[in-house]
Design a protein around this motif. Structure first.
Motif, PDB file in Angstrom:
ATOM      1  N   SER A   1       0.825  -1.208   0.000  1.00 21.39           N
ATOM      2  CA  SER A   1       0.000   0.000   0.000  1.00 21.39           C
ATOM      3  C   SER A   1       0.859   1.259   0.000  1.00 21.39           C
ATOM      4  O   SER A   1       0.517   2.259  -0.638  1.00 21.39           O
ATOM      5  CB  SER A   1      -0.938   0.008   1.204  1.00 21.39           C
ATOM      6  OG  SER A   1      -0.226  -0.097   2.411  1.00 21.39           O
TER       7      SER A   1
ATOM      8  N   MET B   1       0.770   3.998  -3.074  1.00 20.58           N
ATOM      9  CA  MET B   1       0.490   5.408  -2.793  1.00 20.58           C
ATOM     10  C   MET B   1       1.617   6.307  -3.311  1.00 20.58           C
ATOM     11  O   MET B   1       1.364   7.350  -3.906  1.00 20.58           O
ATOM     12  CB  MET B   1       0.320   5.601  -1.286  1.00 20.58           C
ATOM     13  CG  MET B   1      -0.321   6.873  -0.890  1.00 20.58           C
ATOM     14  SD  MET B   1      -2.096   6.787  -0.880  1.00 20.58           S
ATOM     15  CE  MET B   1      -2.406   5.538   0.333  1.00 20.58           C
TER      16      MET B   1
ATOM     17  N   LEU C   1      -6.372   9.607  -2.084  1.00 21.25           N
ATOM     18  CA  LEU C   1      -7.085   8.820  -1.073  1.00 21.25           C
ATOM     19  C   LEU C   1      -7.620   9.754   0.003  1.00 21.25           C
ATOM     20  O   LEU C   1      -6.892  10.619   0.497  1.00 21.25           O
ATOM     21  CB  LEU C   1      -6.151   7.789  -0.426  1.00 21.25           C
ATOM     22  CG  LEU C   1      -6.792   6.866   0.602  1.00 21.25           C
ATOM     23  CD1 LEU C   1      -7.787   5.918  -0.061  1.00 21.25           C
ATOM     24  CD2 LEU C   1      -5.740   6.071   1.344  1.00 21.25           C
TER      25      LEU C   1
ATOM     26  N   ARG D   1     -10.636   9.742   3.457  1.00 23.57           N
ATOM     27  CA  ARG D   1     -11.617   9.030   4.273  1.00 23.57           C
ATOM     28  C   ARG D   1     -12.905   9.847   4.269  1.00 23.57           C
ATOM     29  O   ARG D   1     -12.902  11.039   4.560  1.00 23.57           O
ATOM     30  CB  ARG D   1     -11.109   8.846   5.694  1.00 23.57           C
ATOM     31  CG  ARG D   1     -12.029   7.999   6.522  1.00 23.57           C
ATOM     32  CD  ARG D   1     -11.602   7.801   7.963  1.00 23.57           C
ATOM     33  NE  ARG D   1     -10.392   8.479   8.324  1.00 23.57           N
ATOM     34  CZ  ARG D   1      -9.332   7.881   8.857  1.00 23.57           C
ATOM     35  NH1 ARG D   1      -9.330   6.599   9.055  1.00 23.57           N
ATOM     36  NH2 ARG D   1      -8.278   8.583   9.198  1.00 23.57           N
TER      37      ARG D   1
ATOM     38  N   TYR E   1     -13.341   4.744   2.447  1.00 24.20           N
ATOM     39  CA  TYR E   1     -12.312   5.453   1.691  1.00 24.20           C
ATOM     40  C   TYR E   1     -12.758   5.650   0.254  1.00 24.20           C
ATOM     41  O   TYR E   1     -13.538   4.864  -0.283  1.00 24.20           O
ATOM     42  CB  TYR E   1     -11.004   4.658   1.690  1.00 24.20           C
ATOM     43  CG  TYR E   1     -10.404   4.470   3.051  1.00 24.20           C
ATOM     44  CD1 TYR E   1      -9.601   5.451   3.606  1.00 24.20           C
ATOM     45  CD2 TYR E   1     -10.641   3.317   3.787  1.00 24.20           C
ATOM     46  CE1 TYR E   1      -9.046   5.291   4.859  1.00 24.20           C
ATOM     47  CE2 TYR E   1     -10.086   3.139   5.037  1.00 24.20           C
ATOM     48  CZ  TYR E   1      -9.292   4.136   5.569  1.00 24.20           C
ATOM     49  OH  TYR E   1      -8.742   3.973   6.804  1.00 24.20           O
TER      50      TYR E   1
ATOM     51  N   GLY F   1     -11.054   7.441  -3.704  1.00 20.02           N
ATOM     52  CA  GLY F   1      -9.919   8.047  -4.386  1.00 20.02           C
ATOM     53  C   GLY F   1      -9.282   7.113  -5.392  1.00 20.02           C
ATOM     54  O   GLY F   1      -9.678   5.962  -5.560  1.00 20.02           O
TER      55      GLY F   1
ATOM     56  N   TYR G   1      -6.517   5.647  -5.369  1.00 21.72           N
ATOM     57  CA  TYR G   1      -5.859   4.485  -4.775  1.00 21.72           C
ATOM     58  C   TYR G   1      -6.723   3.232  -4.917  1.00 21.72           C
ATOM     59  O   TYR G   1      -6.217   2.138  -5.101  1.00 21.72           O
ATOM     60  CB  TYR G   1      -5.563   4.758  -3.299  1.00 21.72           C
ATOM     61  CG  TYR G   1      -4.948   3.588  -2.574  1.00 21.72           C
ATOM     62  CD1 TYR G   1      -3.584   3.373  -2.620  1.00 21.72           C
ATOM     63  CD2 TYR G   1      -5.738   2.695  -1.874  1.00 21.72           C
ATOM     64  CE1 TYR G   1      -3.009   2.289  -1.974  1.00 21.72           C
ATOM     65  CE2 TYR G   1      -5.180   1.613  -1.217  1.00 21.72           C
ATOM     66  CZ  TYR G   1      -3.812   1.411  -1.274  1.00 21.72           C
ATOM     67  OH  TYR G   1      -3.256   0.340  -0.636  1.00 21.72           O
ATOM     68  N   LEU G   2      -8.017   3.390  -4.820  1.00 20.22           N
ATOM     69  CA  LEU G   2      -8.948   2.265  -4.856  1.00 20.22           C
ATOM     70  C   LEU G   2      -9.450   1.944  -6.259  1.00 20.22           C
ATOM     71  O   LEU G   2     -10.132   0.948  -6.454  1.00 20.22           O
ATOM     72  CB  LEU G   2     -10.141   2.553  -3.950  1.00 20.22           C
ATOM     73  CG  LEU G   2      -9.777   2.787  -2.486  1.00 20.22           C
ATOM     74  CD1 LEU G   2     -10.984   3.283  -1.723  1.00 20.22           C
ATOM     75  CD2 LEU G   2      -9.229   1.520  -1.876  1.00 20.22           C
TER      76      LEU G   2
END
Length: 110
Positions: free
Chosen positions: A42, A46, A63, A65, A71, A73, A75-76
């Motif tokens: 991770s 990132m 990313l 919250r 979460y 962004g 990143y996902l």
């Protein structure tokens, strides 16, 4: 001193800690052999997103919250074809975390 505010450090640390404690459930390919300085994927994902995106992207775009605790962004998201024009060289390789995570982002890794 110049600062770079593109990394969501608090969230990055939180995800890395979760990943480190859940290796018995999720074993990425780079965890298959012993490596002394194992780093969470991770963290490298990132860092890769932060380096490969342009200056219009903020840490919240990478990313964040939500109020619900979930979460959102980049990143996902599946970024597998977005960085296909980028080549990443890791001459020291180590455990392979850098190459695997940047390859997941679509970069050509060597």
């Amino acid at each position: 001193m110049e600062t770079w505010d593109k990394l969501p450090l608090e969230l990055m640390d939180e995800l890395a800690e979760r990943e480190s404690f859940s290796r018995r459930h999720y074993r990425p390919v780079y965890s298959m052999h012993k490596w002394w300085a194992r780093r969470p994927g991770s963290t490298f994902r990132m860092l890769g997103l932060s380096c490969l995106t342009d200056e219009t992207e903020s840490k919240d775009d990478i990313l964040k919250r939500n109020e619900s605790g979930s979460y959102s962004g980049r990143y996902l998201q599946n970024n597998s074809d977005e960085f296909s024009d980028v080549t990443v060289l890791d001459p020291f390789v180590g455990g392979g975390t850098t190459l695997v995570e940047l390859n997941r982002l679509g970069a050509d890794t060597k």
